[in-house]
Design an enzyme around this catalytic site. Structure first.
Site, mmCIF file in Angstrom:
data_model
loop_
_atom_site.group_PDB
_atom_site.id
_atom_site.type_symbol
_atom_site.label_atom_id
_atom_site.label_comp_id
_atom_site.label_asym_id
_atom_site.label_seq_id
_atom_site.Cartn_x
_atom_site.Cartn_y
_atom_site.Cartn_z
ATOM 1 N N PRO A 299 0.798 -1.225 0.000
ATOM 2 C CA PRO A 299 0.000 0.000 0.000
ATOM 3 C C PRO A 299 0.837 1.284 0.000
ATOM 4 O O PRO A 299 1.867 1.367 0.662
ATOM 5 C CB PRO A 299 -0.823 -0.102 1.291
ATOM 6 C CG PRO A 299 -0.123 -1.096 2.133
ATOM 7 C CD PRO A 299 0.545 -2.053 1.180
ATOM 8 N N ASN A 300 0.348 2.236 -0.773
ATOM 9 C CA ASN A 300 0.894 3.600 -0.874
ATOM 10 C C ASN A 300 2.220 3.697 -1.627
ATOM 11 O O ASN A 300 2.721 4.802 -1.843
ATOM 12 C CB ASN A 300 1.041 4.230 0.534
ATOM 13 C CG ASN A 300 -0.297 4.340 1.237
ATOM 14 O OD1 ASN A 300 -1.240 4.877 0.672
ATOM 15 N ND2 ASN A 300 -0.405 3.801 2.437
ATOM 16 N N ARG B 105 5.106 11.071 -2.230
ATOM 17 C CA ARG B 105 4.760 10.702 -0.857
ATOM 18 C C ARG B 105 5.963 10.913 0.064
ATOM 19 O O ARG B 105 7.005 10.269 -0.115
ATOM 20 C CB ARG B 105 4.373 9.222 -0.852
ATOM 21 C CG ARG B 105 4.184 8.645 0.520
ATOM 22 C CD ARG B 105 4.136 7.121 0.474
ATOM 23 N NE ARG B 105 3.880 6.614 1.798
ATOM 24 C CZ ARG B 105 4.180 5.382 2.202
ATOM 25 N NH1 ARG B 105 4.737 4.528 1.371
ATOM 26 N NH2 ARG B 105 3.922 5.018 3.419
ATOM 27 N N TYR C 44 11.093 8.952 1.730
ATOM 28 C CA TYR C 44 11.141 7.924 0.687
ATOM 29 C C TYR C 44 11.869 8.349 -0.584
ATOM 30 O O TYR C 44 12.023 7.558 -1.505
ATOM 31 C CB TYR C 44 9.713 7.465 0.344
ATOM 32 C CG TYR C 44 9.012 6.846 1.539
ATOM 33 C CD1 TYR C 44 9.487 5.673 2.115
ATOM 34 C CD2 TYR C 44 7.896 7.452 2.113
ATOM 35 C CE1 TYR C 44 8.866 5.116 3.223
ATOM 36 C CE2 TYR C 44 7.267 6.903 3.221
ATOM 37 C CZ TYR C 44 7.763 5.733 3.768
ATOM 38 O OH TYR C 44 7.159 5.178 4.866
ATOM 39 N N ASN D 12 8.090 -5.570 -0.727
ATOM 40 C CA ASN D 12 7.997 -4.422 0.168
ATOM 41 C C ASN D 12 6.520 -4.325 0.524
ATOM 42 O O ASN D 12 5.708 -3.854 -0.278
ATOM 43 C CB ASN D 12 8.482 -3.137 -0.504
ATOM 44 C CG ASN D 12 8.409 -1.952 0.455
ATOM 45 O OD1 ASN D 12 7.856 -2.055 1.549
ATOM 46 N ND2 ASN D 12 8.963 -0.819 0.034
ATOM 47 N N ALA E 112 3.023 -0.683 4.898
ATOM 48 C CA ALA E 112 2.536 -0.703 6.289
ATOM 49 C C ALA E 112 2.077 -2.094 6.731
ATOM 50 O O ALA E 112 2.081 -2.393 7.933
ATOM 51 C CB ALA E 112 1.400 0.303 6.445
ATOM 52 N N GLU F 57 12.790 -9.516 1.781
ATOM 53 C CA GLU F 57 12.042 -8.332 2.228
ATOM 54 C C GLU F 57 12.846 -7.069 1.936
ATOM 55 O O GLU F 57 14.062 -7.044 2.158
ATOM 56 C CB GLU F 57 11.792 -8.473 3.737
ATOM 57 C CG GLU F 57 11.066 -7.303 4.361
ATOM 58 C CD GLU F 57 10.867 -7.500 5.873
ATOM 59 O OE1 GLU F 57 11.362 -8.514 6.435
ATOM 60 O OE2 GLU F 57 10.222 -6.625 6.484
ATOM 61 N N HIS G 232 12.745 -2.605 2.230
ATOM 62 C CA HIS G 232 12.133 -1.326 2.601
ATOM 63 C C HIS G 232 13.045 -0.212 2.123
ATOM 64 O O HIS G 232 14.268 -0.312 2.240
ATOM 65 C CB HIS G 232 11.958 -1.207 4.111
ATOM 66 C CG HIS G 232 11.075 -2.271 4.657
ATOM 67 N ND1 HIS G 232 9.708 -2.237 4.531
ATOM 68 C CD2 HIS G 232 11.373 -3.433 5.284
ATOM 69 C CE1 HIS G 232 9.202 -3.332 5.066
ATOM 70 N NE2 HIS G 232 10.193 -4.080 5.522
ATOM 71 N N ARG H 71 13.046 4.584 12.678
ATOM 72 C CA ARG H 71 11.794 5.340 12.634
ATOM 73 C C ARG H 71 10.929 5.045 13.867
ATOM 74 O O ARG H 71 11.433 4.571 14.878
ATOM 75 C CB ARG H 71 11.084 5.029 11.310
ATOM 76 C CG ARG H 71 11.944 5.421 10.098
ATOM 77 C CD ARG H 71 11.221 5.205 8.800
ATOM 78 N NE ARG H 71 10.028 6.037 8.716
ATOM 79 C CZ ARG H 71 9.051 5.841 7.836
ATOM 80 N NH1 ARG H 71 9.135 4.842 6.971
ATOM 81 N NH2 ARG H 71 7.998 6.625 7.823
HETATM 82 C C1 DQA Z 1 8.161 1.088 3.943
HETATM 83 C C2 DQA Z 1 8.220 1.309 5.455
HETATM 84 C C3 DQA Z 1 6.849 1.124 6.088
HETATM 85 O O1 DQA Z 1 6.923 1.364 7.488
HETATM 86 C C4 DQA Z 1 5.850 2.086 5.490
HETATM 87 O O2 DQA Z 1 4.568 1.854 6.009
HETATM 88 C C5 DQA Z 1 5.832 2.036 3.998
HETATM 89 C C6 DQA Z 1 7.113 1.958 3.288
HETATM 90 C C7 DQA Z 1 9.513 1.411 3.267
HETATM 91 O O3 DQA Z 1 9.697 1.002 2.125
HETATM 92 O O4 DQA Z 1 10.351 2.107 3.848
HETATM 93 O O5 DQA Z 1 4.784 2.154 3.367
HETATM 94 O O6 DQA Z 1 7.874 -0.270 3.692
#
Ligand code: DQA
Length: 151
Positions: free
Chosen positions: A15-16, A23, A28, A79, A82, A103, A105, A112
């Site tokens: 998501p997002n 964003r 990011y 990835n 959230a 995984e 990120h 964080r």
């Molecule tokens: C994320 C880190 C997560 O905590 C966050 O909710 C994201 C992006 C990252 O790529 O740093 O949506 O996965």
């Protein structure tokens, strides 16, 4: 039956992550998901891998993709956004699949907020890369290549 080797990598974005570029750029970066995908396509072709990129804002759809990956892909890069910090369903799907999972990120989740320090995905992933922005995806492809060639 032995698994057919095709060097196919599926990259699942949660998501997002479709909003990358606009964003929270201080966290990011300014790079879009399309640009990260472009770089990954180049890196994958250098490594002799094929890569398919997907993004979903829906947890169930991500579970479906993890379940289906076994038939078509040799390795998964995820990835989970959230859902990383909340989803037992994604953890169970990863535990149930024979496909190795890496995984990723963009941000360093350990620097964080406290709630981002825990990852359900990490409990079942082969390994985790965080804090290198979009380049982390290319690092994950290198890791995928090494797993595929050595396992
Ligand atoms: C994320 C880190 C997560 O905590 C966050 O909710 C994201 C992006 C990252 O790529 O740093 O949506 O996965």
């Amino acid at each position: 039956m032995e698994k057919r080797m095709t060097n196919k990598v599926l990259v699942i974005n949660g998501p997002n992550l479709n909003l990358l570029g606009k964003r929270e750029p201080d966290i990011y970066g300014a790079e879009t998901l399309a640009s990260i995908e472009d770089k990954c396509q180049k890196r994958a072709s250098d490594l002799g891998l094929t890569v398919e990129f997907r993004q979903s804002n829906t947890e169930g759809e991500m579970v479906d993709w993890i379940q289906q990956a076994e038939d078509n892909f040799d390795i998964l890069i995820i990835n989970a956004g959230a859902y990383t910090h909340t989803s037992v369903a994604l953890l169970d799907a990863i535990k149930a699949t024979l496909t190795p999972v890496i995984e990723v990120h963009l941000s360093n989740i350990h620097q964080r907020e406290e709630f981002r320090h825990h990852s359900f995905i990490s409990k079942a992933a082969k390994g985790m890369i965080c804090g290198f922005g979009g380049f982390g995806y290319e690092m994950a492809l290198d890791a995928a290549n090494s797993i595929l060639k050595n396992d």
